[in-house]
Design an enzyme around this catalytic site. Structure first.
Site: not given
Ligand code: BGC
Length: 758
Positions: A336-337, A476, A576-577
């Protein structure tokens, strides 16, 4: 426009070889060549990747971006001694990547272990004018005495993806004692890669060729007098096909002809063409900031350079990997980035690139529909990680937990479904920014309808309302929850927009309209508490809180997983984010500034920022809430993810999303650009360190240029644009200056103020 700056590699260090190899990747969206040194070091990972060229090495392996045979490596001996900066003395060192031209340069004066100094200068670039072209030059000058030197270089197909070999060596040849060519075929037989290379050394050189153990090499040796500068020029053409209609022989010959034409122009001629192309590109994209810290401009130029180098504008069947074309992290997969962190830059500068990235998803609708169907749902469930075919590529297991010895399952492919709505969100944004009806009525509508159908079938009925169960939001560290706010609000938005466009374009059938209306009437979305805090999901707020300071101090390293299992982390208030904060970023109109701030204050202390997608979003939300100093701190920390001191933070590639977020932070955070109800808003709030922010923006076909200072906003627009500036509806055309605090027009353009925003 002033010239983009350079990035320097301050010192030769074995520790940071791979960091700078990633940061200094030369690339053009078609290929990326890591900025490894010509000479070999055991701790250096070489890499050359072509966008969209994936292959699965064997059973149980995962489709990954293929690491191609190397053309950069050179074995150099000077008076019989192998040139390596691990021996002898480095008397001077300068290495820089020139963002203005895309050229990587190094100049070293090296004293060999047995005496004698040599100036060793090298440069290289990947052409943005002729995408398969990569050129390099190596110049050596013995500074103290006559010397003998030899240089061996060619095409080295012993390279692998950390041991996984993807390519068969189909044919290697030397043509006319001048041109080397290796043709390689992926082991599934589907793609051919032809690497053709021409290498020429000045002077009275002795040459021979060898083809042994997957290395096709040209060996050059010569005697040089003191002070004589000997130059080796190497020009390579890297072609790839998975749809060859001619014989391998003919196809190989075509590559050679392309290479021959380039050789005629020489390194400098080829560089001039590519640099001119970069110059034009920067003119309509560069973001300029006057800051008390020069690092800020460097971060912006770095980000834009890589945004170009990572984006396959030539091929809508490819998208952008999480590490761009700079390394093998995340196996080169697409997340999704792309839609959330990378696409906005393109949408606001060259919308046809955003369109091509959306068409990548549209081409892959069949795979997404199949994934939904296999799981018992309708519509399109896009894979959490994808490569070229659009099938799910997420590995089943992640790294081993060294405390428990168990492999940790990656649950994202099963439950991280918000990506579906993120794609729909990007489609709607693209429509607002461009008004591209041809796209919207065809690909855009197909994407909106299929994603909406997925959510409608995904919801479950509980006590007369619809809920979305068993998902993972952006955070996550919190898996398999019910009613994740981010997912539910985004799903609602997805269906709402699909319904609106179905009516507007008169293309949804009655059954869809009926089901969409029912979904919107009944979908339960978490409600804010009295203090404005939106529960992340049904269970989050009842979980215990722990002190995260030691983990936050090592953000990005996932050190919490050394102390707790994933299952334990899941049972605590640990993010995590950005998750709810991410939601307030994506749908800003749905939350008041007070609510945004309340959620930022509540969730930030609970967020480790172990993902590179986190800090920058906190920064934008803070800036939008008027907290521009806090926003600046986050923005800086986000920009430091790759550019900071950590010697290993980007060994396996830069963080593409964090790179996109450097641009997002400046434009959407400090300039306060947002799109609400399809209209452009500008609510600037510059951090104290920034005296001036200038940036171009393409909006609905108009080319606009904004300059923001503490006292005024200058806007130049090629056509009349109705937009909101600090809450006032304004029509701008030509050159306008809006002076604070009243934002009164003071120069020759037109800026008509019409009223206050709601
Ligand atoms: C993140 C995701 C991201 C992926 C790729 C993961 O560590 O939690 O949100 O899409 O990294 O960058």
């Amino acid at each position: 426009m002033t010239k983009p700056v350079t990035l320097t590699d301050p010192i030769f260090s074995l520790q940071s070889l791979d960091k700078y190899a990633s940061l200094m990747t030369t690339g053009n969206g078609y290929m990326g060549i890591r900025g490894s040194h010509e000479e070999a070091y055991t701790r250096q990972t070489r890499g050359m990747y072509l966008a969209g060229l994936y292959h699965q090495a064997g059973k149980g392996e995962i489709n990954e971006l293929v690491n191609l045979p190397d053309v950069v490596g050179m074995e150099i001996t000077l008076n019989g001694e192998l040139f390596s900066l691990q021996s002898g003395v480095i008397e001077s060192w300068h290495r820089e990547l020139d963002f203005a031209s895309g050229e990587l340069r190094r100049t070293v004066v090296w004293r060999a272990p047995h005496g004698g100094r040599f100036a060793i200068e090298s440069r290289r670039f990947a052409s943005v004018e002729k995408l398969p072209l990569f050129a390099m030059e190596m110049a050596i000058t013995p500074l103290d005495a006559d010397a003998t030197l030899s240089i061996s270089t060619g095409i080295d197909a012993t390279l692998t993806n950390h041991g996984r070999q993807h390519l068969d060596e189909t044919q290697v040849r030397v043509f006319g004692q001048q041109y080397l060519q290796g043709i390689y075929t992926t082991q599934n037989g589907r793609s051919d890669i032809a690497i053709s290379s021409y290498c020429q050394v000045d002077g009275d050189v002795q040459r021979c060729f060898t083809a042994k153990e997957r290395r096709l090499l040209q060996h050059n040796s010569l005697a040089v007098t003191a002070g004589q500068r000997v130059t080796l020029r190497k020009i390579c053409w890297i072609a790839w096909t998975s749809e060859r209609s001619v014989s391998l022989e003919t196809w190989g010959q075509q590559s050679l002809q392309e290479l021959e034409a380039c050789v005629q122009q020489g390194y400098d001629g080829l560089l001039a063409g590519s640099a001119a192309n970069w110059h034009v590109w920067w003119q309509s994209r560069r973001v300029q900031v006057t800051s008390s810290d020069s690092m800020d401009q460097r971060a912006l130029d770095f980000a834009l350079y890589h945004l170009r180098a990572m984006t396959p504008v030539h091929d809508e069947r490819s998208s952008i990997a999480a590490k761009g074309l700079t390394g093998e992290g995340y196996k080169g997969h697409v997340f999704w980035d792309t839609e959330v962190f990378l696409l906005p830059f393109h949408m606001f500068t060259e919308p046809k690139i955003a369109r091509s990235l959306l068409r990548y998803r549209w081409h892959n609708l069949p795979g997404a529909q199949e994934k939904a169907r296999r799981n018992g749902w309708q519509g399109a469930l896009f894979p959490w990680e994808s490569a070229r075919s659009g099938e799910e590529e997420t590995p089943e297991f992640a790294a081993i937990n060294i405390r428990t010895g168990l492999r940790q399952k990656v649950a994202s492919a099963q439950a991280e479904h918000h990506l579906v709505a993120d794609i729909a969100w990007a489609v709607v944004n693209y429509w607002h920014a461009t008004g591209d009806m041809a796209f919207m009525s065809h690909e855009g509508m197909a994407l909106l309808l299929e994603t909406a159908k997925f959510w409608i079938s995904r919801a479950v009925e509980v006590n007369n309302r619809l809920e979305i169960h068993d998902v993972i939001g952006p955070d996550e560290y919190t898996e398999h929850v019910n009613n994740n706010a981010f997912t539910s609000y985004m799903a609602y938005y997805n269906v709402e927009q699909a319904l609106w466009f179905a009516r507007f374009l008169q293309c949804g059938d009655e059954a869809f309209i009926h089901r969409a209306e029912h979904f919107l009437q009944h979908l339960w979305r978490p409600e804010a508490q009295q203090d404005g805090v939106l529960p992340q999901d049904d269970s989050f707020l009842s979980k215990p809180v722990i002190d995260l300071s030691q983990y936050k101090a090592k953000a990005g390293k996932q050190t919490i997983l050394l102390d707790y299992s994933r299952a334990e982390v899941n049972e605590m208030q640990i993010l995590k984010q950005a998750d709810v904060v991410m939601l307030t970023y994506m749908l800003p109109w749905a939350f008041s500034p007070q609510a945004c701030l309340a959620n930022l204050c509540f969730y930030e202390p609970r967020t480790i920022h172990d993902s590179s997608l986190s800090k920058s979003i906190h920064g934008i939300v803070a800036a939008r809430c008027g907290e521009s100093e806090q926003g600046y701190r986050f923005w800086r920390e986000g920009a430091q993810i790759d550019l900071g001191d950590d010697p290993h933070g980007c060994d396996d590639g830069i963080h593409a999303a964090a790179t996109g977020a450097v641009w997002l932070g400046a434009i959407q955070g400090f300039a306060g650009v947002s799109v609400r109800d399809g209209e452009l808003h500008l609510d600037p709030s510059l951090p104290d360190r920034w005296q001036n922010l200038t940036f171009p923006l393409r909006w609905q076909g108009s080319d606009m240029l904004f300059t923001i200072t503490a006292a005024e906003i200058q806007i130049t627009s090629s056509a009349a644009v109705g937009m909101w500036v600090n809450g006032k509806k304004t029509i701008v055309q030509g050159e306008c200056v809006l002076k604070k605090p009243e934002f009164i027009l003071s120069t020759n353009g037109t800026a008509t103020t019409q009223g206050d925003a709601e």
